[in-house]
Scaffold this motif. Structure first.
Motif, PDB file in Angstrom:
ATOM      1  N   GLY A   1       5.324 -13.592  -3.716  1.00 20.27           N
ATOM      2  CA  GLY A   1       5.457 -12.496  -2.762  1.00 20.27           C
ATOM      3  C   GLY A   1       5.924 -11.180  -3.343  1.00 20.27           C
ATOM      4  N   GLU A   2       5.922 -11.044  -4.678  1.00 15.38           N
ATOM      5  CA  GLU A   2       6.322  -9.771  -5.281  1.00 15.38           C
ATOM      6  C   GLU A   2       5.360  -8.662  -4.858  1.00 15.38           C
ATOM      7  N   VAL A   3       5.805  -7.423  -5.026  1.00 15.61           N
ATOM      8  CA  VAL A   3       4.975  -6.271  -4.675  1.00 15.61           C
ATOM      9  C   VAL A   3       3.648  -6.373  -5.430  1.00 15.61           C
ATOM     10  N   PRO A   4       2.525  -6.306  -4.702  1.00 16.52           N
ATOM     11  CA  PRO A   4       1.217  -6.432  -5.344  1.00 16.52           C
ATOM     12  C   PRO A   4       0.940  -5.278  -6.313  1.00 16.52           C
ATOM     13  N   THR A   5       0.191  -5.571  -7.372  1.00 19.08           N
ATOM     14  CA  THR A   5      -0.098  -4.551  -8.382  1.00 19.08           C
ATOM     15  C   THR A   5      -1.596  -4.356  -8.631  1.00 19.08           C
ATOM     16  N   GLU A   6      -2.443  -5.069  -7.911  1.00 16.52           N
ATOM     17  CA  GLU A   6      -3.883  -4.998  -8.163  1.00 16.52           C
ATOM     18  C   GLU A   6      -4.443  -3.589  -7.935  1.00 16.52           C
ATOM     19  N   GLU A   7      -4.014  -2.915  -6.865  1.00 19.36           N
ATOM     20  CA  GLU A   7      -4.499  -1.557  -6.599  1.00 19.36           C
ATOM     21  C   GLU A   7      -3.989  -0.575  -7.649  1.00 19.36           C
ATOM     22  N   ILE A   8      -2.768  -0.783  -8.111  1.00 23.63           N
ATOM     23  CA  ILE A   8      -2.233   0.065  -9.183  1.00 23.63           C
ATOM     24  C   ILE A   8      -3.085  -0.130 -10.437  1.00 23.63           C
ATOM     25  N   PHE A   9      -3.414  -1.384 -10.738  1.00 27.49           N
ATOM     26  CA  PHE A   9      -4.261  -1.684 -11.897  1.00 27.49           C
ATOM     27  C   PHE A   9      -5.599  -0.949 -11.781  1.00 27.49           C
ATOM     28  N   ARG A  10      -6.249  -1.072 -10.630  1.00 27.26           N
ATOM     29  CA  ARG A  10      -7.556  -0.433 -10.439  1.00 27.26           C
ATOM     30  C   ARG A  10      -7.471   1.082 -10.587  1.00 27.26           C
ATOM     31  N   ASP A  11      -6.460   1.673  -9.952  1.00 28.33           N
ATOM     32  CA  ASP A  11      -6.305   3.122 -10.041  1.00 28.33           C
ATOM     33  C   ASP A  11      -6.037   3.551 -11.482  1.00 28.33           C
ATOM     34  N   ALA A  12      -5.170   2.835 -12.155  1.00 25.25           N
ATOM     35  CA  ALA A  12      -4.842   3.190 -13.536  1.00 25.25           C
ATOM     36  C   ALA A  12      -6.080   3.124 -14.427  1.00 25.25           C
TER      37      ALA A  12
ATOM     38  N   ALA B   1       0.833  -1.206   0.000  1.00 25.76           N
ATOM     39  CA  ALA B   1       0.000   0.000   0.000  1.00 25.76           C
ATOM     40  C   ALA B   1       0.870   1.260   0.000  1.00 25.76           C
ATOM     41  N   LYS B   2       1.969   1.238   0.737  1.00 30.27           N
ATOM     42  CA  LYS B   2       2.876   2.395   0.759  1.00 30.27           C
ATOM     43  C   LYS B   2       3.530   2.603  -0.605  1.00 30.27           C
ATOM     44  N   ILE B   3       3.939   1.507  -1.230  1.00 31.17           N
ATOM     45  CA  ILE B   3       4.565   1.588  -2.556  1.00 31.17           C
ATOM     46  C   ILE B   3       3.548   2.107  -3.572  1.00 31.17           C
ATOM     47  N   THR B   4       2.333   1.580  -3.527  1.00 31.96           N
ATOM     48  CA  THR B   4       1.277   2.015  -4.436  1.00 31.96           C
ATOM     49  C   THR B   4       0.979   3.493  -4.257  1.00 31.96           C
ATOM     50  N   SER B   5       0.870   3.945  -3.015  1.00 36.91           N
ATOM     51  CA  SER B   5       0.587   5.352  -2.730  1.00 36.91           C
ATOM     52  C   SER B   5       1.698   6.259  -3.265  1.00 36.91           C
TER      53      SER B   5
ATOM     54  N   LEU C   1      11.513   1.766  -6.478  1.00 35.91           N
ATOM     55  CA  LEU C   1      10.594   2.298  -5.484  1.00 35.91           C
ATOM     56  C   LEU C   1      10.333   1.235  -4.425  1.00 35.91           C
ATOM     57  N   THR C   2      10.615   1.589  -3.169  1.00 37.03           N
ATOM     58  CA  THR C   2      10.329   0.695  -2.047  1.00 37.03           C
ATOM     59  C   THR C   2       9.302   1.380  -1.142  1.00 37.03           C
ATOM     60  N   GLU C   3       8.963   0.710  -0.060  1.00 36.15           N
ATOM     61  CA  GLU C   3       7.990   1.285   0.877  1.00 36.15           C
ATOM     62  C   GLU C   3       8.531   2.492   1.631  1.00 36.15           C
ATOM     63  N   ILE C   4       9.855   2.729   1.565  1.00 37.72           N
ATOM     64  CA  ILE C   4      10.403   3.872   2.303  1.00 37.72           C
ATOM     65  C   ILE C   4      11.171   4.881   1.449  1.00 37.72           C
ATOM     66  N   ARG C   5      11.462   4.550   0.186  1.00 37.31           N
ATOM     67  CA  ARG C   5      12.225   5.504  -0.618  1.00 37.31           C
ATOM     68  C   ARG C   5      12.102   5.236  -2.118  1.00 37.31           C
ATOM     69  N   LEU C   6      12.433   6.290  -2.864  1.00 35.61           N
ATOM     70  CA  LEU C   6      12.567   6.204  -4.310  1.00 35.61           C
ATOM     71  C   LEU C   6      14.040   6.397  -4.617  1.00 35.61           C
ATOM     72  N   ILE C   7      14.628   5.427  -5.256  1.00 36.73           N
ATOM     73  CA  ILE C   7      16.036   5.514  -5.650  1.00 36.73           C
ATOM     74  C   ILE C   7      16.057   5.957  -7.107  1.00 36.73           C
ATOM     75  N   GLU C   8      16.516   7.186  -7.333  1.00 41.49           N
ATOM     76  CA  GLU C   8      16.629   7.686  -8.701  1.00 41.49           C
ATOM     77  C   GLU C   8      18.035   7.352  -9.180  1.00 41.49           C
TER      78      GLU C   8
END
Length: 190
Positions: free
Chosen positions: A53-64, A27-31, A176-183
């Motif tokens: 156990g990969e980062v879930p993408t269902e909420e990203i799909f719905r939002d998109a 949820a943090k990653i999605t947000s 992108l992780t739950e605590i940071r974005l690595i550019e």
């Protein structure tokens, strides 16, 4: 450590996460993704179907879909992957390696995709990615031009140091992780 040893270690780390942790961190990653400029500016988004156990993408799909984006998923075709639009996750069918794939026969070219979300077993601060060893996403990431790519990852999947790479390996643009974005372009140079 070899790639195979690292792969085993990082899969073990990811599988040790509880379902509660996966939901909370996902949820943090999605947000964070949803609030990013690169996501809001994208019209065609490529997602992956999460396994092991990969980062879930269902909420990203719905939002998109709710915000009018076209969402494509990869499908293995021969030794490569192609991307096909998906309007409803129930339209996915079991494909290569038991991973759900689009059932649609239409194909979206890589040049049409604005944002490519990429799974991985491990990532480092330079955007190097350790996958399952088949090279499908690496082949896409090596193409030019290609969409902006973001590796979605839990912080426990970030390798402290540089992952071993070979000539076929390719970097993502950001992680992108739950605590940071690595550019990546800000942390490493070629």
């Amino acid at each position: 450590m070899t790639k195979e040893e690292l792969r085993k270690e990082f899969i073990k780390r990811r599988l040790s996460l509880t379902s509660h942790e996966v939901v909370r961190m996902g949820a943090k990653i999605t947000s964070a993704l949803r609030s990013s400029q690169v996501y809001s500016g994208s019209k065609i988004l490529s997602l992956y179907f999460p396994v092991k156990g990969e980062v879930p993408t269902e909420e990203i799909f719905r939002d998109a879909r709710n915000t009018g984006k076209i969402v494509v998923f990869p499908r293995v075709k021969g030794g490569n992957i192609e991307f096909s639009p998906v309007d409803d996750l129930r339209d996915m069918r079991e494909g290569a390696f038991g991973i759900p794939e689009p059932s649609s026969i239409s194909v979206c070219s890589l040049s049409e995709i604005d944002l490519l979300l990429v799974p991985g077993v491990a990532f480092d601060r330079c955007g190097n990615r350790l996958g399952y060893g088949k090279g499908y996403f690496d082949s896409v990431l090596r193409q030019s031009p290609r969409p902006i790519s973001i590796g979605l990852s839990y912080e426990c999947q970030i390798y402290d140091g540089l992952l071993p790479t070979g000539p076929g390996d390719a970097r993502v643009d950001m992680v992108l992780t739950e605590i940071r974005l690595i550019e990546v372009r800000k942390t490493c140079k070629d």
